[in-house]
Scaffold this active site. Structure first.
Site, PDB file in Angstrom:
ATOM      1  N   HIS A  10     142.628  38.951 -44.275  1.00 55.67           N
ATOM      2  CA  HIS A  10     141.966  37.649 -44.439  1.00 55.67           C
ATOM      3  C   HIS A  10     141.502  37.526 -45.890  1.00 55.67           C
ATOM      4  CE1 HIS A  10     138.922  34.514 -44.205  1.00 55.67           C
ATOM      5  NE2 HIS A  10     139.597  34.076 -43.142  1.00 55.67           N
ATOM      6  N   GLU A  66     146.852  30.660 -45.192  1.00 53.60           N
ATOM      7  CA  GLU A  66     145.524  30.126 -45.470  1.00 53.60           C
ATOM      8  C   GLU A  66     145.336  30.007 -46.978  1.00 53.60           C
ATOM      9  OE1 GLU A  66     142.612  30.734 -42.091  1.00 53.60           O
ATOM     10  OE2 GLU A  66     142.529  32.548 -43.283  1.00 53.60           O
TER      11      GLU A  66
END
Ligand code: PEP
Length: 248
Positions: A90, A162
């Site tokens: 992430h 992302e």
């Protein structure tokens, strides 16, 4: 089936996580979408005891080693029977905890080796985008993260695109349009096809809400979404799930 992943980040106590999860399972009706909740690792075990029907659980982070003397870490094996999925790479892990492409490679392989499905997050910074390095950065992250993944294992891997500049907590957050998302997702699918001759599930993440999810799924051609801030509001997240179900 479409997939919606809730990244609760470092929010909510154990008791609050349990209450929210129970309320969410009452709020949404079963079927049509796979909902994955990524609570803090601290709350994972208790949520795994109350999880029902279409819900799955994900770890937000773990260490690639088996049990051992690694104070403060969660061993990949400790996820077995508790988490179905695990986020890997992430952007907050890459940014604040200096996770590298080498770390993501090890984590993806470690997760697969114990039957936990990795959700590999990739995406460029605002500056990389300005410098027109999006494809380069995403390709490097993909090639590294998937370096030890065999074609048979690919079905258990999920990729989440992302763009860091579109994550709701980013400084000067920008809007990634569904068209921008589609072009990155298409690039990722092309890379996967080159590597494996087939693709995997590819999600979009970055300021997804109930009023824009459908456009990311339809115009953006995403197989689902990774949702941060909006997944912490019960009604809003319930609406995201319901909106996703309506998209075929
Ligand atoms: C995230 O952190 O993965 C994310 C997508 O956050 P948000 O939905 O708040 O932009």
């Amino acid at each position: 089936m479409k997939m919606v992943v809730a990244n609760w980040k470092m929010h909510m106590s154990g008791a609050e996580s349990e209450r929210f999860f129970k309320d969410l399972m009452k709020e949404v009706t079963p079927g049509g979408v796979e909902v994955v909740i990524a609570p803090s690792n601290f709350a994972l075990y208790s949520l795994s005891k109350i999880k029902q029907w279409q819900f799955s659980l994900a770890a937000q982070n773990f260490y690639h080693m088996d049990y051992g003397a690694y104070t403060g870490e969660t061993a990949v094996r400790q996820l077995v029977g508790v988490a179905d999925y695990a986020l890997v790479g992430h952007s907050e892990r890459r940014q604040y905890f200096r996770e590298t492409n080498k770390d993501t490679r090890r984590k993806v392989a470690a997760a697969l080796s114990v039957g936990v499905k990795p959700i590999l997050c990739v995406g460029e910074t605002a500056m990389e985008r300005e410098n027109k390095e999006t494809d380069d950065v995403v390709r490097d992250q993909l090639l590294a993260g998937l370096a030890d993944v065999t074609p048979t294992q690919l079905k258990d891997v999920v990729i989440a695109y992302e763009p860091r500049w579109a994550i709701s907590t980013a400084k000067n957050v920008g809007v990634c349009t569904p068209e921008d998302a589609r072009s990155a997702l298409t690039f990722i699918r092309q890379q996967l096809k080159e590597l494996y001759g087939k693709t995997a599930r590819v999600l979009y993440g970055g300021s997804v809400k109930s009023d824009n999810i459908v456009s990311y799924l339809k115009k953006g051609e995403a197989d689902g979404a990774l949702v941060g801030g909006a997944s912490l509001q019960l009604k809003e997240f319930g609406d995201i799930i319901e909106a996703t179900k309506a998209v075929r």
